[in-house]
Design a protein around this motif. Structure first.
Motif, PDB file in Angstrom:
ATOM      1  N   THR A   1      56.081 -66.280 -10.756  1.00 50.19           N
ATOM      2  CA  THR A   1      56.343 -64.924 -10.259  1.00 50.19           C
ATOM      3  C   THR A   1      57.474 -64.004 -10.910  1.00 50.19           C
ATOM      4  O   THR A   1      57.544 -63.158 -11.422  1.00 50.19           O
ATOM      5  N   ALA A   2      58.506 -65.030 -10.865  1.00 48.53           N
ATOM      6  CA  ALA A   2      60.028 -64.299 -11.306  1.00 48.53           C
ATOM      7  C   ALA A   2      60.026 -64.223 -12.685  1.00 48.53           C
ATOM      8  O   ALA A   2      60.284 -63.090 -13.169  1.00 48.53           O
ATOM      9  N   GLY A   3      59.259 -65.146 -13.418  1.00 49.21           N
ATOM     10  CA  GLY A   3      59.057 -65.000 -14.917  1.00 49.21           C
ATOM     11  C   GLY A   3      58.252 -63.788 -15.191  1.00 49.21           C
ATOM     12  O   GLY A   3      58.294 -63.049 -16.280  1.00 49.21           O
ATOM     13  N   LEU A   4      57.029 -63.589 -14.653  1.00 51.07           N
ATOM     14  CA  LEU A   4      56.218 -62.285 -14.614  1.00 51.07           C
ATOM     15  C   LEU A   4      56.842 -61.211 -14.564  1.00 51.07           C
ATOM     16  O   LEU A   4      56.678 -60.210 -15.246  1.00 51.07           O
ATOM     17  N   ALA A   5      57.690 -61.108 -13.444  1.00 53.17           N
ATOM     18  CA  ALA A   5      58.347 -59.792 -13.024  1.00 53.17           C
ATOM     19  C   ALA A   5      59.374 -59.645 -14.287  1.00 53.17           C
ATOM     20  O   ALA A   5      59.492 -58.207 -14.698  1.00 53.17           O
ATOM     21  N   LEU A   6      59.952 -60.809 -15.010  1.00 46.60           N
ATOM     22  CA  LEU A   6      61.034 -60.434 -15.974  1.00 46.60           C
ATOM     23  C   LEU A   6      60.229 -59.677 -17.122  1.00 46.60           C
ATOM     24  O   LEU A   6      60.486 -58.814 -17.717  1.00 46.60           O
TER      25      LEU A   6
ATOM     26  N   ALA B   1      60.701 -56.097 -18.817  1.00 45.29           N
ATOM     27  CA  ALA B   1      61.111 -56.198 -20.169  1.00 45.29           C
ATOM     28  C   ALA B   1      60.148 -55.326 -20.862  1.00 45.29           C
ATOM     29  O   ALA B   1      60.567 -54.339 -21.817  1.00 45.29           O
ATOM     30  N   ALA B   2      58.912 -55.030 -20.603  1.00 49.31           N
ATOM     31  CA  ALA B   2      57.687 -54.175 -21.253  1.00 49.31           C
ATOM     32  C   ALA B   2      58.128 -53.009 -20.956  1.00 49.31           C
ATOM     33  O   ALA B   2      57.812 -52.137 -21.549  1.00 49.31           O
ATOM     34  N   CYS B   3      58.472 -52.671 -19.692  1.00 51.89           N
ATOM     35  CA  CYS B   3      58.761 -51.289 -19.405  1.00 51.89           C
ATOM     36  C   CYS B   3      60.153 -50.885 -19.932  1.00 51.89           C
ATOM     37  O   CYS B   3      59.998 -49.516 -20.331  1.00 51.89           O
ATOM     38  N   TYR B   4      61.155 -51.630 -19.951  1.00 51.19           N
ATOM     39  CA  TYR B   4      62.246 -51.078 -20.827  1.00 51.19           C
ATOM     40  C   TYR B   4      61.878 -50.840 -22.252  1.00 51.19           C
ATOM     41  O   TYR B   4      62.272 -50.058 -22.773  1.00 51.19           O
TER      42      TYR B   4
END
Length: 110
Positions: free
Chosen positions: A4-9, A13-16
């Motif tokens: 979950t934490a990796g997916l959130a990152l 990153a994709a949003c950035y």
């Protein structure tokens, strides 16, 4: 938990990358509407939620929130889906209020 934490990152990153590197900002406007006056949104939505639970109406003295849920949302769907509809409606109403402030260029700061 690690997944979950990796997916959130990865999502962040994709949003950035989309917003900053590719300069594609139109899709992020709904989030900007909520973020510009975030403290006002937090304070007023919390106050409204408290008032909905404190205000008693009817002969049975139910909270206004319970009356709204029972009379508007419960007849439409199962209890779980009615609860989701109530929550979604609450968020949409607050988004519309914040959109008006955003559109009128009102920025409330501390």
């Amino acid at each position: 938990m690690v997944f979950t934490a990796g997916l959130a990152l990865i999502v962040l990153a994709a949003c950035y990358w989309l917003v900053e590197a590719r300069a594609q900002r139109r899709w992020a406007i709904p989030f900007a509407v909520l973020g510009v006056n975030a403290l006002v949104l937090f304070f007023l939505s919390t106050l409204a939620a408290r008032l909905l639970s404190i205000i008693r109406v009817g002969t049975e003295k139910q909270s206004l929130q319970a009356v709204l849920f029972d009379r508007v949302f419960a007849p439409l769907a199962s209890p779980v889906n009615a609860s989701l509809a109530f929550a979604a409606t609450y968020v949409i109403v607050w988004w519309a209020i914040m959109w008006m402030l955003y559109r009128w260029n009102i920025r409330l700061r501390i």
